[in-house]
Structure formats: structure tokens, C-alpha cells
Design an enzyme around this catalytic site. Sequence first.
Site, mmCIF file in Angstrom:
data_model
loop_
_atom_site.group_PDB
_atom_site.id
_atom_site.type_symbol
_atom_site.label_atom_id
_atom_site.label_comp_id
_atom_site.label_asym_id
_atom_site.label_seq_id
_atom_site.Cartn_x
_atom_site.Cartn_y
_atom_site.Cartn_z
ATOM 1 N N ALA A 22 0.835 -1.209 0.000
ATOM 2 C CA ALA A 22 0.000 0.000 0.000
ATOM 3 C C ALA A 22 0.869 1.259 0.000
ATOM 4 C CB ALA A 22 -0.923 -0.017 1.222
ATOM 5 N N VAL A 24 3.952 1.565 -1.174
ATOM 6 C CA VAL A 24 4.624 1.702 -2.474
ATOM 7 C C VAL A 24 3.635 2.209 -3.529
ATOM 8 C CG1 VAL A 24 5.728 0.387 -4.351
ATOM 9 C CG2 VAL A 24 6.389 -0.031 -1.961
ATOM 10 N N ARG A 72 15.973 -6.586 14.876
ATOM 11 C CA ARG A 72 15.967 -5.744 16.083
ATOM 12 C C ARG A 72 17.386 -5.190 16.170
ATOM 13 N NH1 ARG A 72 11.094 -7.483 18.441
ATOM 14 N NH2 ARG A 72 10.714 -9.718 18.321
ATOM 15 N N SER A 73 17.522 -3.884 15.974
ATOM 16 C CA SER A 73 18.863 -3.303 15.838
ATOM 17 C C SER A 73 19.425 -2.783 17.159
ATOM 18 C CB SER A 73 18.815 -2.154 14.823
ATOM 19 O OG SER A 73 20.055 -1.518 14.749
ATOM 20 N N GLY A 104 9.484 -1.013 20.024
ATOM 21 C CA GLY A 104 10.909 -0.692 19.853
ATOM 22 C C GLY A 104 11.135 0.184 18.631
ATOM 23 N N THR A 126 2.546 -5.458 14.722
ATOM 24 C CA THR A 126 3.012 -6.406 15.739
ATOM 25 C C THR A 126 1.857 -7.326 16.109
ATOM 26 O OG1 THR A 126 3.584 -6.660 18.083
ATOM 27 C CG2 THR A 126 2.640 -4.553 17.475
ATOM 28 N N ILE A 127 2.175 -8.593 16.324
ATOM 29 C CA ILE A 127 1.079 -9.503 16.695
ATOM 30 C C ILE A 127 0.591 -9.245 18.117
ATOM 31 C CG2 ILE A 127 1.821 -11.342 15.118
ATOM 32 C CD1 ILE A 127 2.788 -12.870 17.706
ATOM 33 N N ASP A 128 1.375 -8.499 18.903
ATOM 34 C CA ASP A 128 1.062 -8.352 20.335
ATOM 35 C C ASP A 128 -0.117 -7.407 20.636
ATOM 36 O OD1 ASP A 128 3.067 -10.088 20.902
ATOM 37 O OD2 ASP A 128 4.435 -8.619 21.781
ATOM 38 N N ASP A 130 -0.015 -4.376 21.409
ATOM 39 C CA ASP A 130 0.299 -3.637 22.644
ATOM 40 C C ASP A 130 0.658 -2.174 22.390
ATOM 41 O OD1 ASP A 130 2.627 -4.232 21.346
ATOM 42 O OD2 ASP A 130 3.735 -4.851 23.123
ATOM 43 N N ALA A 187 -11.579 -21.169 27.379
ATOM 44 C CA ALA A 187 -10.559 -21.628 28.337
ATOM 45 C C ALA A 187 -11.059 -21.491 29.771
ATOM 46 C CB ALA A 187 -9.278 -20.829 28.150
ATOM 47 N N GLU A 223 3.098 -15.580 27.515
ATOM 48 C CA GLU A 223 4.517 -15.864 27.827
ATOM 49 C C GLU A 223 5.081 -14.886 28.848
ATOM 50 O OE1 GLU A 223 6.258 -13.905 23.706
ATOM 51 O OE2 GLU A 223 7.630 -15.069 24.934
ATOM 52 N N GLN A 255 2.602 -18.598 15.710
ATOM 53 C CA GLN A 255 1.653 -17.473 15.771
ATOM 54 C C GLN A 255 2.098 -16.267 14.953
ATOM 55 O OE1 GLN A 255 0.451 -17.202 20.302
ATOM 56 N NE2 GLN A 255 2.403 -18.207 20.016
HETATM 57 O O1 F6P Z 1 6.718 -9.519 17.953
HETATM 58 C C1 F6P Z 1 6.281 -9.705 19.234
HETATM 59 C C2 F6P Z 1 6.781 -11.030 19.742
HETATM 60 O O2 F6P Z 1 6.243 -12.061 18.954
HETATM 61 C C3 F6P Z 1 6.515 -11.248 21.216
HETATM 62 O O3 F6P Z 1 5.222 -11.687 21.464
HETATM 63 C C4 F6P Z 1 7.586 -12.235 21.546
HETATM 64 O O4 F6P Z 1 7.914 -12.199 22.915
HETATM 65 C C5 F6P Z 1 8.732 -11.766 20.732
HETATM 66 O O5 F6P Z 1 8.189 -11.103 19.618
HETATM 67 C C6 F6P Z 1 9.671 -12.837 20.278
HETATM 68 O O6 F6P Z 1 10.673 -12.264 19.525
HETATM 69 P P1 F6P Z 1 11.822 -13.062 18.794
HETATM 70 O O7 F6P Z 1 11.197 -13.778 17.631
HETATM 71 O O8 F6P Z 1 12.790 -12.045 18.352
HETATM 72 O O9 F6P Z 1 12.373 -14.013 19.800
#
Ligand code: F6P
Length: 322
Positions: A22, A24, A72-73, A104, A126-128, A130, A187, A223, A255
Site C-alpha cells: 500500500a 509503495v 531488532r537493531s 521498539g 506487531t502480533i502483540d 500492545d 478456556a 509468555e 503465531q
Molecule cells: O513480535 C512480538 C513477539 O512475537 C513477542 O510476542 C515475543 O515475545 C517476541 O516477539 C519474540 O521475539 P523473537 O522472535 O525475536 O524471539
Amino acid sequence: MKKIAVFSSGGDAPGMNACIRAVVRTGIKSGIEVMGIIRGYEGMIEGDFVEMDSHSVSNIIQNGGTILKTARSQAFRTPEGRKLAYDQLKSHGIDGVVAIGGDGTFSGASVFMHEYNIPFVGVPGTIDNDLYGTDFTIGYDTAINTAMSAIDNIKDTANAHNRVFFVEVMGRDSGFIALRSGIATGAEAVLIPESPTYIDKLVEQLNKNYADKKRASIIVVAEGDESGGAFKIAEEVKKRNAVYDTKITVLGHIQRGGRPTCMDRVLASRLGMEAVKALMDGVSGVMIGQIHNNISYTPFEKATKHHITVNPLLIDMVNILA
Ligand code: F6P
């Protein structure tokens, strides 16, 4: 705005490709040149830039991962690294940047923008889920559906054997994936970092179920739960009552991949388009999100996870409906 760059950063998320596409195509149709940066801030520092055209994003909307790769830099956390990144952006003639990522990514962009004068806008990938300033992040819907179908499978075998399963889902600092996938699979409990976990209370609940002849249970554990993840919690439960046949499944990176859902593809496409429009309108330093179907701009500092909270009604739902 004559030339912009786009990159993905942090953990990949299904839908990032749809967003790149999108950015580009919106850029090109608006008469702007678009470059892709490979491997996020790492590639920015190293000068790994590629020219993008309409064909370079053909046939990617349905794919997970990211064609621009991600990283992740550590280097971008240093002033020297950021100086190199700035020099590269300048030497490639970049007038504005679209950053697709999470906490980040935006924290890095925010520091960079205080030091250098190149407009940045962010898209939540991000899948989180957050981030503050959007109802949903790109990749979250796919991840919760992946978790949900995995837990459905586990439920079959849990019931067949009368077992208590502890299923660990992703979410380093947040319980959004755990909460939704837990509600969607019925659950018995969901353990998340945003609410305290009391093992004794959990065992009490399992004991009550056991007495009621309900022998199979699913406990979804984020986690990042403060009690130490699925293995630790299962061990603590077993210590308190050895009657339970406990099993642990860590869903892990399953996931993070896979074909993005329709929701994620459409959200990513919309936010990617809006990011380019925002840069063209002179907007900078914000994450482009979607709240109640409307586009919203949230400053990077505010978007990061310290401002986001889970809806307590969802936590109540687990307890009432279990
Ligand atoms: O992108 C978010 C995430 O999937 C978190 O839920 C998880 O803790 C983390 O990334 C894992 O990161 P990596 O794949 O760098 O270990």
C-alpha cells in the site's frame, strides 16, 4: 515530498507485506519515488536500500512475513548508529520515512526525530496488539486466529484424555493474544501480565471442577505472565495437587507466520495508504492507527506500550463464562 522510504522492523507480523504494498503503490500513484530499506534500522545504517516499483509488490498481499525482512537493531540504540542512519537517508535523498513495527521501532524513531530533521510516520505492525492509539495492530487478528485454531485442536485431545493443558501463547509484556484466544476457545483460565496470577486460586478452581466431574481444562498463559510461563505454572499446580494429568504446549512462532486474515490485509492496506498521505500533508512523529473505524494520529511517545491497558470486561468474561 519527492522520495520516501519504507521499512519493517521488530518482530514480523502477518499483514506487513500488505502494508508495504500500500505504501509503495500510494506513493507511486502520488508521483513520489519509494525506496525499501532491508532489515529495518540495521539496513538503514548499512545503506541497504532498494528501489521499489509497482511490480516489486505484486502478489505479496496474501503472504506472511515481510519482503523487506526485519531485525531488532542494537546499533540504532547508539548515537553513532543513528548518525550513520541519518547519513544514509540523506545520501539516498529520502524526504520522509514510513516505519512499520511496534514498540521498539517507534521508541527508536522518536529518539531519532529529536536528533535529526527527517519526517517519520509509523504504522502499527506487531502480533502483540500492545500499542496505544489503534484498536488493533497489523498481525494481531491473524495471530489470535492461529492461536484459536491450535487451542481448538488441543481441546479435543484434552477432553479425550481428561487432561489439564497449559497453552503458552506469545505476548512478551502483554496478554492480548492470551485473552482473546482464551475467550474464543472457552478456556478455564487465562493468565496474563496485566492482572495478578494466584496459583492457589487457580488450583482451587481446578479442584472445584474436578469435584464437579469436569476433568479436562485449558489454561492459556501469556509468555510474559509474571508467574513464569506455562512450564513453571504447570509445575506449581502439580506440586499443589498431583491428581492432575498436566501437559504443556508452547505455541511459539507458529503465531507469527501464516497468511494474513482479511481483517489484517484490509487494515494494513488502509494504514499504509494513510501513512503516505500523512507524510504528504506534512505530518510527522506519529503512529497512524484506526480507532472505531476512523484514522487517528498518536505521537510515538504515547503509542508505546506503557499507555495501553486491557479491557477489564474481557478478564471478567473469562471468569464468568469458564
Ligand atoms: O513480535 C512480538 C513477539 O512475537 C513477542 O510476542 C515475543 O515475545 C517476541 O516477539 C519474540 O521475539 P523473537 O522472535 O525475536 O524471539
